[in-house]
Write a protein that holds these residues in place. Structure first.
Motif, PDB file in Angstrom:
ATOM      1  N   PHE A 243       0.839  -1.198   0.000  1.00  0.00           N
ATOM      2  CA  PHE A 243       0.000   0.000   0.000  1.00  0.00           C
ATOM      3  C   PHE A 243       0.870   1.242   0.000  1.00  0.00           C
ATOM      4  O   PHE A 243       2.067   1.198   0.316  1.00  0.00           O
ATOM      5  CB  PHE A 243      -0.958   0.017   1.199  1.00  0.00           C
ATOM      6  N   ALA A 244       0.238   2.359  -0.331  1.00  0.00           N
ATOM      7  CA  ALA A 244       0.874   3.673  -0.263  1.00  0.00           C
ATOM      8  C   ALA A 244      -0.163   4.655   0.261  1.00  0.00           C
ATOM      9  O   ALA A 244      -1.343   4.561  -0.097  1.00  0.00           O
ATOM     10  CB  ALA A 244       1.363   4.111  -1.641  1.00  0.00           C
ATOM     11  N   MET A 245       0.282   5.570   1.111  1.00  0.00           N
ATOM     12  CA  MET A 245      -0.610   6.576   1.681  1.00  0.00           C
ATOM     13  C   MET A 245       0.028   7.947   1.492  1.00  0.00           C
ATOM     14  O   MET A 245       1.200   8.139   1.816  1.00  0.00           O
ATOM     15  CB  MET A 245      -0.886   6.261   3.146  1.00  0.00           C
ATOM     16  N   VAL A 246      -0.762   8.868   0.950  1.00  0.00           N
ATOM     17  CA  VAL A 246      -0.287  10.202   0.593  1.00  0.00           C
ATOM     18  C   VAL A 246      -1.154  11.229   1.307  1.00  0.00           C
ATOM     19  O   VAL A 246      -2.354  11.010   1.503  1.00  0.00           O
ATOM     20  CB  VAL A 246      -0.403  10.414  -0.938  1.00  0.00           C
ATOM     21  N   ASN A 247      -0.533  12.344   1.683  1.00  0.00           N
ATOM     22  CA  ASN A 247      -1.310  13.478   2.180  1.00  0.00           C
ATOM     23  C   ASN A 247      -0.619  14.764   1.745  1.00  0.00           C
ATOM     24  O   ASN A 247       0.397  14.712   1.048  1.00  0.00           O
ATOM     25  CB  ASN A 247      -1.508  13.402   3.706  1.00  0.00           C
ATOM     26  N   ASP A 248      -1.191  15.890   2.139  1.00  0.00           N
ATOM     27  CA  ASP A 248      -0.550  17.156   1.775  1.00  0.00           C
ATOM     28  C   ASP A 248      -0.019  17.882   3.006  1.00  0.00           C
ATOM     29  O   ASP A 248       0.142  19.090   3.014  1.00  0.00           O
ATOM     30  CB  ASP A 248      -1.495  18.043   0.958  1.00  0.00           C
ATOM     31  N   PHE A 249       0.274  17.124   4.068  1.00  0.00           N
ATOM     32  CA  PHE A 249       0.804  17.703   5.296  1.00  0.00           C
ATOM     33  C   PHE A 249       2.318  17.808   5.231  1.00  0.00           C
ATOM     34  O   PHE A 249       2.995  16.881   4.810  1.00  0.00           O
ATOM     35  CB  PHE A 249       0.395  16.864   6.515  1.00  0.00           C
ATOM     36  N   GLN A 250       2.818  18.913   5.678  1.00  0.00           N
ATOM     37  CA  GLN A 250       4.260  19.145   5.711  1.00  0.00           C
ATOM     38  C   GLN A 250       4.790  18.497   6.987  1.00  0.00           C
ATOM     39  O   GLN A 250       4.765  19.092   8.050  1.00  0.00           O
ATOM     40  CB  GLN A 250       4.522  20.644   5.706  1.00  0.00           C
ATOM     41  N   GLU A 251       5.251  17.268   6.877  1.00  0.00           N
ATOM     42  CA  GLU A 251       5.721  16.542   8.052  1.00  0.00           C
ATOM     43  C   GLU A 251       7.060  17.075   8.545  1.00  0.00           C
ATOM     44  O   GLU A 251       7.286  17.203   9.736  1.00  0.00           O
ATOM     45  CB  GLU A 251       5.851  15.052   7.736  1.00  0.00           C
ATOM     46  N   SER A 252       7.947  17.375   7.638  1.00  0.00           N
ATOM     47  CA  SER A 252       9.273  17.872   7.995  1.00  0.00           C
ATOM     48  C   SER A 252       9.397  19.328   7.571  1.00  0.00           C
ATOM     49  O   SER A 252       8.886  19.718   6.526  1.00  0.00           O
ATOM     50  CB  SER A 252      10.347  17.035   7.310  1.00  0.00           C
ATOM     51  N   PRO A 253      10.070  20.115   8.379  1.00  0.00           N
ATOM     52  CA  PRO A 253      10.153  21.561   8.104  1.00  0.00           C
ATOM     53  C   PRO A 253      11.144  21.899   6.995  1.00  0.00           C
ATOM     54  O   PRO A 253      12.262  22.307   7.239  1.00  0.00           O
ATOM     55  CB  PRO A 253      10.615  22.128   9.445  1.00  0.00           C
TER      56      PRO A 253
ATOM     57  N   LEU B 169      17.715  17.285   9.960  1.00  0.00           N
ATOM     58  CA  LEU B 169      16.840  18.442   9.867  1.00  0.00           C
ATOM     59  C   LEU B 169      16.046  18.574  11.173  1.00  0.00           C
ATOM     60  O   LEU B 169      15.319  17.644  11.542  1.00  0.00           O
ATOM     61  CB  LEU B 169      15.885  18.259   8.684  1.00  0.00           C
ATOM     62  N   PRO B 170      16.209  19.678  11.911  1.00  0.00           N
ATOM     63  CA  PRO B 170      15.426  19.846  13.135  1.00  0.00           C
ATOM     64  C   PRO B 170      13.927  19.738  12.830  1.00  0.00           C
ATOM     65  O   PRO B 170      13.450  20.279  11.835  1.00  0.00           O
ATOM     66  CB  PRO B 170      15.788  21.257  13.607  1.00  0.00           C
ATOM     67  N   GLY B 171      13.216  18.993  13.653  1.00  0.00           N
ATOM     68  CA  GLY B 171      11.779  18.812  13.444  1.00  0.00           C
ATOM     69  C   GLY B 171      11.440  17.568  12.643  1.00  0.00           C
ATOM     70  O   GLY B 171      10.267  17.279  12.416  1.00  0.00           O
TER      71      GLY B 171
ATOM     72  N   GLU C 204      12.397  14.475  13.549  1.00  0.00           N
ATOM     73  CA  GLU C 204      12.687  13.345  14.419  1.00  0.00           C
ATOM     74  C   GLU C 204      11.552  12.328  14.454  1.00  0.00           C
ATOM     75  O   GLU C 204      10.384  12.676  14.405  1.00  0.00           O
ATOM     76  CB  GLU C 204      12.986  13.819  15.845  1.00  0.00           C
ATOM     77  N   TYR C 205      11.945  11.078  14.584  1.00  0.00           N
ATOM     78  CA  TYR C 205      11.017   9.980  14.834  1.00  0.00           C
ATOM     79  C   TYR C 205      10.810   9.881  16.345  1.00  0.00           C
ATOM     80  O   TYR C 205      11.584  10.466  17.114  1.00  0.00           O
ATOM     81  CB  TYR C 205      11.596   8.664  14.283  1.00  0.00           C
ATOM     82  N   PRO C 206       9.791   9.142  16.788  1.00  0.00           N
ATOM     83  CA  PRO C 206       9.543   9.022  18.234  1.00  0.00           C
ATOM     84  C   PRO C 206      10.746   8.510  19.037  1.00  0.00           C
ATOM     85  O   PRO C 206      10.881   8.821  20.212  1.00  0.00           O
ATOM     86  CB  PRO C 206       8.364   8.045  18.317  1.00  0.00           C
ATOM     87  N   ASP C 207      11.643   7.759  18.405  1.00  0.00           N
ATOM     88  CA  ASP C 207      12.815   7.255  19.125  1.00  0.00           C
ATOM     89  C   ASP C 207      13.944   8.292  19.199  1.00  0.00           C
ATOM     90  O   ASP C 207      15.008   8.021  19.746  1.00  0.00           O
ATOM     91  CB  ASP C 207      13.335   5.960  18.491  1.00  0.00           C
ATOM     92  N   GLY C 208      13.718   9.487  18.633  1.00  0.00           N
ATOM     93  CA  GLY C 208      14.704  10.560  18.674  1.00  0.00           C
ATOM     94  C   GLY C 208      15.600  10.637  17.456  1.00  0.00           C
ATOM     95  O   GLY C 208      16.325  11.615  17.283  1.00  0.00           O
ATOM     96  N   SER C 209      15.577   9.625  16.587  1.00  0.00           N
ATOM     97  CA  SER C 209      16.393   9.642  15.371  1.00  0.00           C
ATOM     98  C   SER C 209      15.886  10.706  14.404  1.00  0.00           C
ATOM     99  O   SER C 209      14.681  10.822  14.189  1.00  0.00           O
ATOM    100  CB  SER C 209      16.330   8.289  14.657  1.00  0.00           C
ATOM    101  N   SER C 210      16.807  11.465  13.823  1.00  0.00           N
ATOM    102  CA  SER C 210      16.428  12.436  12.798  1.00  0.00           C
ATOM    103  C   SER C 210      16.152  11.696  11.497  1.00  0.00           C
ATOM    104  O   SER C 210      16.970  10.883  11.059  1.00  0.00           O
ATOM    105  CB  SER C 210      17.552  13.445  12.556  1.00  0.00           C
ATOM    106  N   GLY C 211      15.021  11.979  10.896  1.00  0.00           N
ATOM    107  CA  GLY C 211      14.685  11.353   9.629  1.00  0.00           C
ATOM    108  C   GLY C 211      15.549  11.883   8.501  1.00  0.00           C
ATOM    109  O   GLY C 211      16.056  13.002   8.559  1.00  0.00           O
ATOM    110  N   VAL C 212      15.725  11.057   7.488  1.00  0.00           N
ATOM    111  CA  VAL C 212      16.363  11.500   6.252  1.00  0.00           C
ATOM    112  C   VAL C 212      15.219  11.942   5.348  1.00  0.00           C
ATOM    113  O   VAL C 212      14.317  11.152   5.048  1.00  0.00           O
ATOM    114  CB  VAL C 212      17.185  10.367   5.599  1.00  0.00           C
ATOM    115  N   VAL C 213      15.215  13.201   4.969  1.00  0.00           N
ATOM    116  CA  VAL C 213      14.112  13.790   4.213  1.00  0.00           C
ATOM    117  C   VAL C 213      14.526  13.971   2.761  1.00  0.00           C
ATOM    118  O   VAL C 213      15.608  14.486   2.479  1.00  0.00           O
ATOM    119  CB  VAL C 213      13.684  15.140   4.827  1.00  0.00           C
ATOM    120  N   PHE C 214      13.658  13.528   1.867  1.00  0.00           N
ATOM    121  CA  PHE C 214      13.866  13.709   0.431  1.00  0.00           C
ATOM    122  C   PHE C 214      12.847  14.715  -0.071  1.00  0.00           C
ATOM    123  O   PHE C 214      11.661  14.640   0.288  1.00  0.00           O
ATOM    124  CB  PHE C 214      13.670  12.377  -0.312  1.00  0.00           C
ATOM    125  N   VAL C 215      13.292  15.650  -0.903  1.00  0.00           N
ATOM    126  CA  VAL C 215      12.417  16.646  -1.522  1.00  0.00           C
ATOM    127  C   VAL C 215      12.701  16.627  -3.022  1.00  0.00           C
ATOM    128  O   VAL C 215      13.856  16.693  -3.437  1.00  0.00           O
ATOM    129  CB  VAL C 215      12.667  18.062  -0.947  1.00  0.00           C
TER     130      VAL C 215
END
Length: 177
Positions: A74-84, A155-157, A159-170
């Motif tokens: 499955f894939a789930m899409v939204n238009d929310f800005q999860e990462s700043p 990228l500040p903001g 973070e996953y619940p475990d504190g790890s910073s996510g790798v963000v692709f744009v």
């Protein structure tokens, strides 16, 4: 990567099929515990807080990934800005391909079809410990964007619940006019 050997499709998830998606989400969330260490609830389930919102809000879309006649993920899409990061149009909220269908080009095909379906500027976030997914998204985003996508770490903001910073692709959809 070439096309998968089996015909694939992205099928919008109807409200009547919500339980099927809920079941697949449990498998996905279980797999993700190796990175986040999330615990189950008192019923032995992980749960997905926003599942019902995919049928009550117009800015959320859920799709089954099918390989031939079989459910592959499955894939789930939204238009929310999860990462700043810069204002993006779409975010890949969740993406899951079951083990049986991995390394066959199905996930690559599904991601590309999804990005083409929603023209605009995209973002997705990957847990840094999820090395197979990180490699997958580095490959897909680079190929899809012709090397014009950005990979942002620490990228500040983000973070996953475990504190790890996510790798963000744009990156921008190829179909963006």
């Amino acid at each position: 990567m070439g096309h998968p050997a089996i015909p694939c499709s992205l099928v919008p998830v109807n409200k009547e099929d919500k339980e099927i998606l809920r079941n697949l989400l449990e498998k996905y969330l279980y797999e993700f515990t190796q990175y986040e260490q999330r615990a189950v609830n008192r019923l032995g389930l992980f749960g997905y807080d926003y599942l019902d919102n995919y049928w009550t809000e117009s800015n959320r879309w859920a799709f089954f990934i099918r390989a031939g006649d079989e459910l592959a993920g499955f894939a789930m899409v939204n238009d929310f800005q999860e990462s700043p990061v810069e204002k993006t149009d779409f975010a890949l909220a969740e993406f899951f391909v079951m083990y049986k269908y991995r390394r066959q080009g199905i996930g690559h095909w599904a991601a590309t079809a999804l990005f083409d379906r929603f023209p605009g500027l995209w973002q997705l976030k990957c847990h840094p410990l999820n090395v197979p997914a990180l490699h997958f998204w580095q490959t897909v985003v680079s190929e899809y964007s012709g090397g014009d996508g950005k990979q942002i770490e620490d990228l500040p903001g983000s973070e996953y619940p475990d504190g790890s910073s996510g790798v963000v692709f744009v990156f921008r959809s190829r179909k963006d006019a």
